[in-house]
Design a protein around this motif. Structure first.
Motif, PDB file in Angstrom:
ATOM      1  N   VAL A 111      -0.439   9.413  -4.993  1.00 52.56           N
ATOM      2  CA  VAL A 111      -0.917   8.070  -4.401  1.00 52.56           C
ATOM      3  C   VAL A 111      -0.486   7.932  -2.715  1.00 52.56           C
ATOM      4  CG1 VAL A 111      -0.202   5.384  -5.017  1.00 52.56           C
ATOM      5  CG2 VAL A 111      -0.780   6.887  -7.240  1.00 52.56           C
ATOM      6  N   GLU A 122       0.333   4.661  -0.307  1.00 50.28           N
ATOM      7  CA  GLU A 122       0.809   4.062  -0.401  1.00 50.28           C
ATOM      8  C   GLU A 122       1.209   3.448   1.154  1.00 50.28           C
ATOM      9  OE1 GLU A 122       2.422  -0.835  -0.700  1.00 50.28           O
ATOM     10  OE2 GLU A 122       3.376   0.966  -1.493  1.00 50.28           O
ATOM     11  N   CYS A 144       4.162   0.329   2.669  1.00 53.51           N
ATOM     12  CA  CYS A 144       4.803   0.652   1.615  1.00 53.51           C
ATOM     13  C   CYS A 144       5.597  -0.290   1.293  1.00 53.51           C
ATOM     14  CB  CYS A 144       5.093   1.500   1.005  1.00 53.51           C
ATOM     15  SG  CYS A 144       6.305   2.127   2.529  1.00 53.51           S
ATOM     16  N   ASN A 176       5.118  -2.643  -4.352  1.00 52.78           N
ATOM     17  CA  ASN A 176       4.260  -1.541  -5.086  1.00 52.78           C
ATOM     18  C   ASN A 176       4.764  -1.036  -5.907  1.00 52.78           C
ATOM     19  OD1 ASN A 176       1.707  -3.853  -4.568  1.00 52.78           O
ATOM     20  ND2 ASN A 176       2.730  -3.547  -2.577  1.00 52.78           N
ATOM     21  N   ALA A 177       5.620  -0.319  -4.539  1.00 54.77           N
ATOM     22  CA  ALA A 177       5.689   1.143  -5.208  1.00 54.77           C
ATOM     23  C   ALA A 177       6.390   1.643  -6.298  1.00 54.77           C
ATOM     24  CB  ALA A 177       6.267   1.769  -4.549  1.00 54.77           C
ATOM     25  N   LEU A 222      -3.362   3.373  -1.467  1.00 55.86           N
ATOM     26  CA  LEU A 222      -3.219   1.876  -2.295  1.00 55.86           C
ATOM     27  C   LEU A 222      -2.777   0.844  -0.160  1.00 55.86           C
ATOM     28  CD1 LEU A 222      -0.404   1.324  -4.408  1.00 55.86           C
ATOM     29  CD2 LEU A 222      -3.383   1.283  -5.126  1.00 55.86           C
ATOM     30  N   CYS A 223      -3.419  -0.251  -0.282  1.00 59.48           N
ATOM     31  CA  CYS A 223      -2.883  -0.969   1.060  1.00 59.48           C
ATOM     32  C   CYS A 223      -3.715  -2.535   0.976  1.00 59.48           C
ATOM     33  CB  CYS A 223      -4.314  -0.830   1.935  1.00 59.48           C
ATOM     34  SG  CYS A 223      -3.531  -0.938   3.370  1.00 59.48           S
TER      35      CYS A 223
END
Length: 239
Positions: free
Chosen positions: A68, A70, A73, A78-79, A139-140
């Motif tokens: 993954v 991000e 971040c 989210n992490a 992920l964004c």
């Protein structure tokens, strides 16, 4: 109509804001735990992981996100939800302090290998060098609306296409606009309007993602949550 500021001015203002790591609103804007508070901070990651896993199930993808990255971040909200089920986690942000904090938060909750990635806001493509086709999930989240304009936002989508392996998913959220003129993206006064700088029509972003080389497959809308309004989440697959 108030005239827009030039894109170079907006990018410079964004760089100044995110690199400062100061001001009363900065920790909340950067989604640090001490900025949002424990409950809201943990809710961000839980809610996004739930949406991601619904998308993965609907597309017959593994529930685990694999390798993954991000993009944006922040302070790790989210992490801490994604990293424990990932095989590797790359924490990328334009704010060096946020990268450091995100890495720290991941290391508190799991032993997943985590790599810091500093993004140059003026030359974000540099972060791709040596990492092409190396990630299963991009992920964004809570980032696109903060960009200095639509073309800057689409640079991120093109970067996702470069970083993903074939069949990988870009899980991207945008703030969508409606018929209300007030929901159009602002093109000036970055510090005052940062959470609404860039908005897209729901179908517009779907079509622009195709232009960037990704295939949109699923979308879900969150008209309101405790942080803000008009969130659209997309599952975009690299061919």
């Amino acid at each position: 109509m108030v005239p827009a500021q030039g894109i170079s001015r907006r990018i410079a203002d964004a760089r100044t804001y995110w690199s400062s790591s100061s001001g009363a609103a900065w920790p909340a804007d950067s989604h640090w735990r001490n900025g949002l508070g424990d409950e809201a901070w943990l809710e961000v990651g839980r809610d996004h992981l739930a949406i991601y896993q619904r998308f993965a199930k609907g597309l017959d993808l593994p529930s685990g996100p694999g390798r993954v990255i991000e993009w944006g971040c922040g302070g790790g909200a989210n992490a801490v939800a994604f990293a424990p089920i990932a095989s590797k986690f790359l924490a990328a942000d334009v704010a060096p302090d946020s990268v450091t904090e995100c890495v720290r938060q991941v290391q508190v909750v799991c032993q997943t290998p985590v790599e810091p990635v500093h993004v140059d806001i003026e030359n974000p493509e540099r972060a791709v060098d040596g990492r092409e086709a190396s990630c299963d999930t991009f992920l964004c989240l809570y980032v696109i609306e903060l960009t200095a304009g639509a073309e800057e936002a689409l640079r991120i989508v093109r970067i996702a296409e470069q970083l993903l392996v074939s069949g990988g998913m870009a899980f991207i959220q945008v703030k969508y606009r409606t018929a209300d003129r007030r929901t159009r993206g602002h093109r000036r006064d970055y510090r005052r309007n940062l959470a609404n700088m860039t908005t897209f029509g729901i179908d517009e972003f779907w079509l622009r993602a195709i232009d960037c080389g990704l295939n949109p497959k699923l979308i879900t809308l969150v008209p309101r949550n405790r942080l803000d309004t008009r969130y659209a989440y997309y599952a975009l697959i690299k061919p």
